[in-house]
Design an enzyme around this catalytic site. Structure first.
Site, PDB file in Angstrom:
ATOM      1  N   PHE A 144       0.854  -1.184   0.000  1.00 38.22           N
ATOM      2  CA  PHE A 144       0.000   0.000   0.000  1.00 38.22           C
ATOM      3  C   PHE A 144       0.887   1.230   0.000  1.00 38.22           C
ATOM      4  O   PHE A 144       1.736   1.378   0.871  1.00 38.22           O
ATOM      5  CB  PHE A 144      -0.938   0.035   1.206  1.00 38.22           C
ATOM      6  CG  PHE A 144      -1.853   1.230   1.186  1.00 38.22           C
ATOM      7  CD1 PHE A 144      -2.989   1.233   0.395  1.00 38.22           C
ATOM      8  CD2 PHE A 144      -1.570   2.358   1.935  1.00 38.22           C
ATOM      9  CE1 PHE A 144      -3.826   2.347   0.338  1.00 38.22           C
ATOM     10  CE2 PHE A 144      -2.409   3.479   1.887  1.00 38.22           C
ATOM     11  CZ  PHE A 144      -3.541   3.466   1.092  1.00 38.22           C
ATOM     12  N   ASP A 230       9.171   2.782   1.705  1.00 42.35           N
ATOM     13  CA  ASP A 230       7.992   3.479   2.198  1.00 42.35           C
ATOM     14  C   ASP A 230       7.844   3.136   3.679  1.00 42.35           C
ATOM     15  O   ASP A 230       7.382   2.055   4.034  1.00 42.35           O
ATOM     16  CB  ASP A 230       6.761   3.037   1.389  1.00 42.35           C
ATOM     17  CG  ASP A 230       5.459   3.651   1.906  1.00 42.35           C
ATOM     18  OD1 ASP A 230       5.459   4.178   3.031  1.00 42.35           O
ATOM     19  OD2 ASP A 230       4.446   3.573   1.183  1.00 42.35           O
ATOM     20  N   LYS A 259       2.673   9.387   8.674  1.00 44.27           N
ATOM     21  CA  LYS A 259       1.818   9.056   9.828  1.00 44.27           C
ATOM     22  C   LYS A 259       2.258   9.605  11.203  1.00 44.27           C
ATOM     23  O   LYS A 259       1.755  10.619  11.633  1.00 44.27           O
ATOM     24  CB  LYS A 259       1.606   7.551   9.866  1.00 44.27           C
ATOM     25  CG  LYS A 259       0.767   7.088   8.659  1.00 44.27           C
ATOM     26  CD  LYS A 259       0.147   5.738   8.839  1.00 44.27           C
ATOM     27  CE  LYS A 259      -0.989   5.531   7.855  1.00 44.27           C
ATOM     28  NZ  LYS A 259      -0.625   4.870   6.600  1.00 44.27           N
TER      29      LYS A 259
END
Ligand SMILES: *Cc1c(COP(=O)(O)O)cnc(C)c1O
Length: 404
Positions: A144, A230, A259
């Site tokens: 993702f 990532d 995040k």
């Protein structure tokens, strides 16, 4: 008595229509109105233990006094100017981020997906410089990377890509944790980069074998491919180090983080090293909001709190304790096929998808994320979770799984 209480709790949950909101989410039937540390309260006064952390965002818990203070101070000093001017807070954040990550330079944006867009654009700039006209980035199945068209095209999940054709060209997908699958591309002159999550988060907390990342790094070095990691979910202390790649003694060429970086204030960083750090020139990329004095100052404060309170070690310790609790209480349960993860990024793999699992756990006072099509309970708590709370998490999950 307890189950009777839960029965009433469950049945009093009211429908919450949202006719003015686009239907992007199948929301759980709860509305939180207050948070403190590892706890949340809904609009009916019910208290919950938060083991989701806003999907790996609130690593420092809710309303951390130092973060709230920094927010208030900066809001009263300067929120936003423009990247057309020097921003001292962004300079400091860049320097600090490079120090903790071992990267050379950063581009500061507003979200994870934007950080990945910057990463993708850097590889395109590098490729065109090399004379590669149709550059290819190799990504992993079940990955993702975000929802914008570029990062969605990188994402290895056909379900999320459905009906968004045409996707951006220039992405291939191979099995995660399989170096040979990557090596199959060694004769392809169009490959410019490999893009991976060190631990796949949305995919279901999938941890690769020991040595995988190192082998990928070696292959990239041999081939002259860029390695993009990532770490939007795994970064900023989540796994017990600043970044998950630091467990493996390697260094990516491009690193993305978001995040937990702002603990709830939107911010995303694309960091690069070597030539990739100098790929972008004035006008080649930009953002209106990214790296504002406000967002930069909050991210700086997040890093400072993690350093001052030695929270990397705490994340490793609490994570190990929580994993052990989960293993003890669920390890032999017939409905549980695996318990995985590193630090405070843990996943309980269920044999079958369970409908309304998130709500069942909410009804017992626990907030967690359910991913991988309802088959993985993903636990991403704040670093301030106590051992007692960690025990509670394992007990509640056990309770709910026993009730199935
Ligand atoms: C959440 C996430 C993203 C996307 O970040 P947004 O801030 O939602 O755009 C990208 N990659 C990974 C690994 C993520 O976990």
């Amino acid at each position: 008595m307890k189950s009777l209480l839960n029965f009433f709790r469950r049945n009093k949950r009211k429908a919450r229509p949202t006719p003015a909101l686009m239907n992007a989410y199948a929301r759980m039937p709860v509305c939180f109105v207050r948070g403190e540390g590892v706890r949340l309260w809904d609009d009916e006064g019910t208290e919950y233990l938060d083991a989701m952390g806003g999907i790996a965002v609130t690593f420092l818990g809710h309303c951390h006094p130092r973060i709230s203070e920094a927010i208030s101070l900066q809001a009263n000093k300067l929120m936003h100017v423009s990247n057309l001017f020097h921003i001292e807070e962004q300079n400091k954040l860049g320097a600090k981020f490079c120090q903790i990550s071992g990267m050379d330079k950063v581009f500061v944006g507003n979200s994870g997906t934007e950080a990945n867009e910057a990463a993708i654009k850097i590889t395109r700039l590098m490729a065109h410089k090399k004379g590669i006209k149709q550059p290819l980035i190799i990504c992993a199945h079940h990955s993702f990377h975000g929802r914008t068209m570029g990062s969605l095209s990188a994402t290895g999940n056909p379900g999320l890509q459905k009906n968004y054709d045409p996707l951006l060209p220039g992405f291939a997908h191979v099995d995660f944790n399989d170096v040979e699958a990557l090596a199959a591309y060694t004769d392809n002159p169009d490959v410019i980069a490999v893009m991976l999550e060190p631990i796949q988060g949305e995919g279901g907390v999938l941890v690769p074998d020991e040595g995988y990342l190192k082998a990928v790094r070696e292959l990239c070095d041999k081939q002259g491919w860029l390695l993009i990691l990532d770490e939007i979910q795994t970064g900023m202390g989540r796994t017990g180090k600043w970044f998950a790649f630091q467990h493996d003694g390697i260094q990516p060429d491009i690193l993305t983080s978001a995040k937990a970086l702002g603990n709830g204030v939107p911010i995303g960083v694309c960091a690069a090293r070597g030539k990739a750090a100098d790929a972008i020139s004035p006008g080649a990329h930009g953002t209106t909001f990214g790296g504002s004095p406000f967002a930069s100052q909050i991210a700086l404060t997040v890093i400072d709190v993690i350093e001052q309170e030695a929270l990397l070690d705490k994340a490793a310790q609490t994570g190990a304790f929580l994993k052990k609790q989960l293993q003890q209480k669920l390890g032999t349960h017939p409905s549980v096929t695996a318990i995985r993860g590193k630090g405070l990024m843990l996943g309980v793999q269920l044999k079958d998808a369970v409908p309304d699992l998130g709500t069942r756990l909410l009804d017992k006072g626990l907030v967690v994320s359910i991913t991988a099509g309802g088959t993985v309970i993903r636990i991403l708590p704040s670093v301030y979770m106590t051992e007692n709370q960690a025990k509670q998490v394992a007990e509640i999950v056990q309770d709910v799984i026993n009730d199935l």
